[in-house]
Design a protein around this motif. Structure first.
Motif, PDB file in Angstrom:
ATOM      1  N   GLY A   1      -0.892   9.229  -5.338  1.00 41.27           N
ATOM      2  CA  GLY A   1      -2.211   9.240  -4.710  1.00 41.27           C
ATOM      3  C   GLY A   1      -3.327   8.553  -5.459  1.00 41.27           C
ATOM      4  O   GLY A   1      -4.487   8.672  -5.066  1.00 41.27           O
ATOM      5  N   ARG A   2      -3.039   7.859  -6.549  1.00 39.03           N
ATOM      6  CA  ARG A   2      -4.106   7.144  -7.251  1.00 39.03           C
ATOM      7  C   ARG A   2      -4.693   6.059  -6.354  1.00 39.03           C
ATOM      8  O   ARG A   2      -3.981   5.395  -5.611  1.00 39.03           O
ATOM      9  N   GLY A   3      -6.010   5.861  -6.421  1.00 35.49           N
ATOM     10  CA  GLY A   3      -6.679   4.886  -5.564  1.00 35.49           C
ATOM     11  C   GLY A   3      -6.146   3.477  -5.765  1.00 35.49           C
ATOM     12  O   GLY A   3      -5.720   3.092  -6.861  1.00 35.49           O
TER      13      GLY A   3
ATOM     14  N   PHE B   1       1.201   4.223  -3.090  1.00 32.54           N
ATOM     15  CA  PHE B   1       0.900   5.657  -3.004  1.00 32.54           C
ATOM     16  C   PHE B   1       2.146   6.514  -3.212  1.00 32.54           C
ATOM     17  O   PHE B   1       2.048   7.657  -3.674  1.00 32.54           O
TER      18      PHE B   1
ATOM     19  N   ARG C   1      -7.818   5.179  -0.472  1.00 34.76           N
ATOM     20  CA  ARG C   1      -7.280   6.475  -0.891  1.00 34.76           C
ATOM     21  C   ARG C   1      -6.396   7.071   0.199  1.00 34.76           C
ATOM     22  O   ARG C   1      -6.528   6.714   1.379  1.00 34.76           O
TER      23      ARG C   1
ATOM     24  N   GLU D   1     -11.911   1.567  -3.724  1.00 34.97           N
ATOM     25  CA  GLU D   1     -10.512   2.001  -3.745  1.00 34.97           C
ATOM     26  C   GLU D   1     -10.104   2.615  -2.415  1.00 34.97           C
ATOM     27  O   GLU D   1     -10.822   3.437  -1.843  1.00 34.97           O
TER      28      GLU D   1
ATOM     29  N   SER E   1       0.828  -1.203   0.000  1.00 33.67           N
ATOM     30  CA  SER E   1       0.000   0.000   0.000  1.00 33.67           C
ATOM     31  C   SER E   1       0.865   1.257   0.000  1.00 33.67           C
ATOM     32  O   SER E   1       0.645   2.180  -0.805  1.00 33.67           O
TER      33      SER E   1
ATOM     34  N   GLU F   1      -6.963   7.599   4.262  1.00 37.24           N
ATOM     35  CA  GLU F   1      -7.900   6.628   4.829  1.00 37.24           C
ATOM     36  C   GLU F   1      -7.142   5.527   5.569  1.00 37.24           C
ATOM     37  O   GLU F   1      -5.940   5.325   5.377  1.00 37.24           O
TER      38      GLU F   1
ATOM     39  N   ASP G   1      -1.377   5.556   3.277  1.00 40.75           N
ATOM     40  CA  ASP G   1      -0.129   6.106   2.759  1.00 40.75           C
ATOM     41  C   ASP G   1       0.992   6.124   3.790  1.00 40.75           C
ATOM     42  O   ASP G   1       2.031   6.743   3.576  1.00 40.75           O
TER      43      ASP G   1
END
Length: 477
Positions: A222-224, A217, A271, A269, A213, A274, A298
């Motif tokens: 930052g794309r889902g 990111f 993001r 997704e 994960s 989250e 992230d």
């Protein structure tokens, strides 16, 4: 030997240890003899059709595999109270083995599995009626195997037709499940060794998902990240270390989906900003693991996320301290609830002016707005393993029901070395009037697997971190 290599080697399941299964059968036979004798009848699980010309992957019955180590379908075990065991299985068939794989066959089964005799499964009706003739009782799992009661009724009807010849059918039917459940509740060293390996594999899968994960990111601005892609990382790690399958459907819940307790990984997704909640574990050689971790997508917890995470982690630490021999199974739950309730008041999830102090929150069940499940369950061959949760030899007493009322029931049972439990407090915050908006859509659960030892408990799933700083450090790496 490296950790990775050691996970995939020295993996010998129960079928490679027929003496272990023989010992279990002997203990079960002794228990049956103490309770009046008879013959136990136990099938493995049925094969299930998935669609045209295609079955679901076969998974044995846990009770059957515990007693035999045999993982072929269409098999039965007959166990007499004097300890004699009979296996019924598929015959050798070279043509079918080309399509479906190797079969042990009745001729090789006694040497391979340590049973006293073996016969083709087509002979089940004759062998079963012969074994049940003049037996005082027939033992089988009540209400578990579809069609088993009718099959046994047919055998008893056949024996009644022979009464004029001096043959008596069993006069009693006894439930095999409680006896087997109590046996399985206490794990031996072989079982614990397998469960430790399963937990290590699952912990490495969780760590892999966290790193995946964070890397996603960092590299995509930052794309889902779809939940199913995270699930794929878990499955890859399970299988590359030799686990046969997930122990249950993996929960990979992005953002608000973490507030759904049994959410299945989908195409939503994850993001930046989250949390991701993963509840997943592998099955290795018939034994389950069960781990939950919640981490920032992230790699960095927000202030609100960290505030609630610290509450859940403190609740788990309190539950761990209460998980020890001599304590009751529910002690860990109430220890966690007390910490969670205090955290709900301190954070403003619950309004102190409306619900009162911690004792009032617990007595009224107000905490259930944000924590609605128990703090753990038995773990073993099944992810929610067999075994009675209440004391078997104490009288009922009045207790809180966790919803503001009282109930009369037997006390929670006392923990003993060799039991294995999960410890899994959580908080789940949905948007609601009076709930601080900074906490909306935050779902957090932390779950570890614990073996009860002579002095406390051993956490066997901590190869993946739980402390927030350690999670963030792992994801940075």
């Amino acid at each position: 030997m490296s950790d990775e290599r050691s996970l995939a080697t020295d993996r010998r399941g129960a079928a490679a240890h027929p003496q272990l299964c023989a010992g279990r059968r002997a203990r079960l036979a002794e228990a049956m003899a103490r309770l009046g004798g008879g013959v136990a009848v136990l099938p493995t699980a049925p094969e299930r059709q998935r669609n045209s010309d295609n079955d679901h992957p076969f998974r044995h019955c846990s009770h059957f595999h515990y007693l035999t180590g045999f993982d072929e379908p269409q098999a039965w075990l007959l166990l007499e109270a004097d300890g004699r065991s009979t296996l019924l299985c598929r015959e050798k068939n070279l043509e079918r083995e080309i399509w479906d794989g190797h079969r042990v066959g009745p001729a090789a089964a006694p040497a391979a599995l340590g049973v006293h005799e073996a016969h083709p499964v087509d002979a089940l009706d004759k062998i079963a009626t012969d074994k049940l003739a003049n037996a005082p009782a027939v033992w089988f799992p009540f209400g578990v195997h579809e069609g088993l009661q009718a099959r046994i009724d047919g055998w008893l009807a056949t024996l009644r037709e022979r009464e004029r010849l001096g043959v008596q059918p069993p006069q009693a039917q006894r439930d095999l499940t409680p006896v087997l459940a109590e046996m399985r509740l206490l794990k031996d060293e072989h079982e614990l060794g397998t469960m430790r390996r399963a937990a290590r594999i699952s912990a490495q899968a969780h760590a892999r998902a966290m790193r995946f994960s964070a890397a996603h990111f960092r590299s995509t601005q930052g794309r889902g990240l779809p939940e199913y892609m995270i699930e794929a990382e878990l499955l890859h790690e399970f299988r590359r270390h030799g686990a046969q399958s997930p122990a249950y459907g993996s929960i990979v819940a992005a953002g608000a989906n973490a507030c759904v307790l049994h959410y299945a990984a989908g195409d939503a997704e994850l993001r930046p900003g989250e949390l991701c909640l993963i509840d997943a574990g592998c099955e290795l050689d018939g034994y389950a693991s069960d781990i939950t971790r919640t981490f920032p997508a992230d790699g960095s917890f927000s202030a609100a996320q960290r505030e609630l995470y610290d509450v859940v982690l403190a609740a788990q630490e309190a539950a761990i301290a209460a998980t020890r021999p001599g304590a009751r199974k529910q002690d860990a739950h109430w220890a966690a609830v007390r910490v969670l309730a205090q955290g709900m008041l301190d954070s403003g999830l619950l309004n102190r002016d409306k619900v009162g102090d911690v004792e009032s929150v617990i007595d009224s069940g107000a905490y259930r707005a944000f924590y609605m499940h128990g703090t753990g369950h038995w773990l073993g061959r099944d992810v929610h393993d067999v075994g009675e949760y209440l004391s078997l030899d104490e009288a009922p007493v009045e207790q809180p029901d966790g919803m503001g009322g009282r109930v009369v029931k037997r006390p929670s049972r006392v923990l003993q070395p060799g039991m294995v439990v999960t410890i899994e407090p959580g908080l789940y915050v949905r948007p609601a009037e009076g709930v601080p908006e900074r906490f909306w859509h935050i779902g957090i659960r932390i779950e570890d697997d614990a073996v009860i030892t002579d002095n406390g408990c051993e956490l066997i799933s901590r190869d993946v971190p739980v402390a927030p700083r350690e999670i963030e450090a792992l994801m940075r790496g």
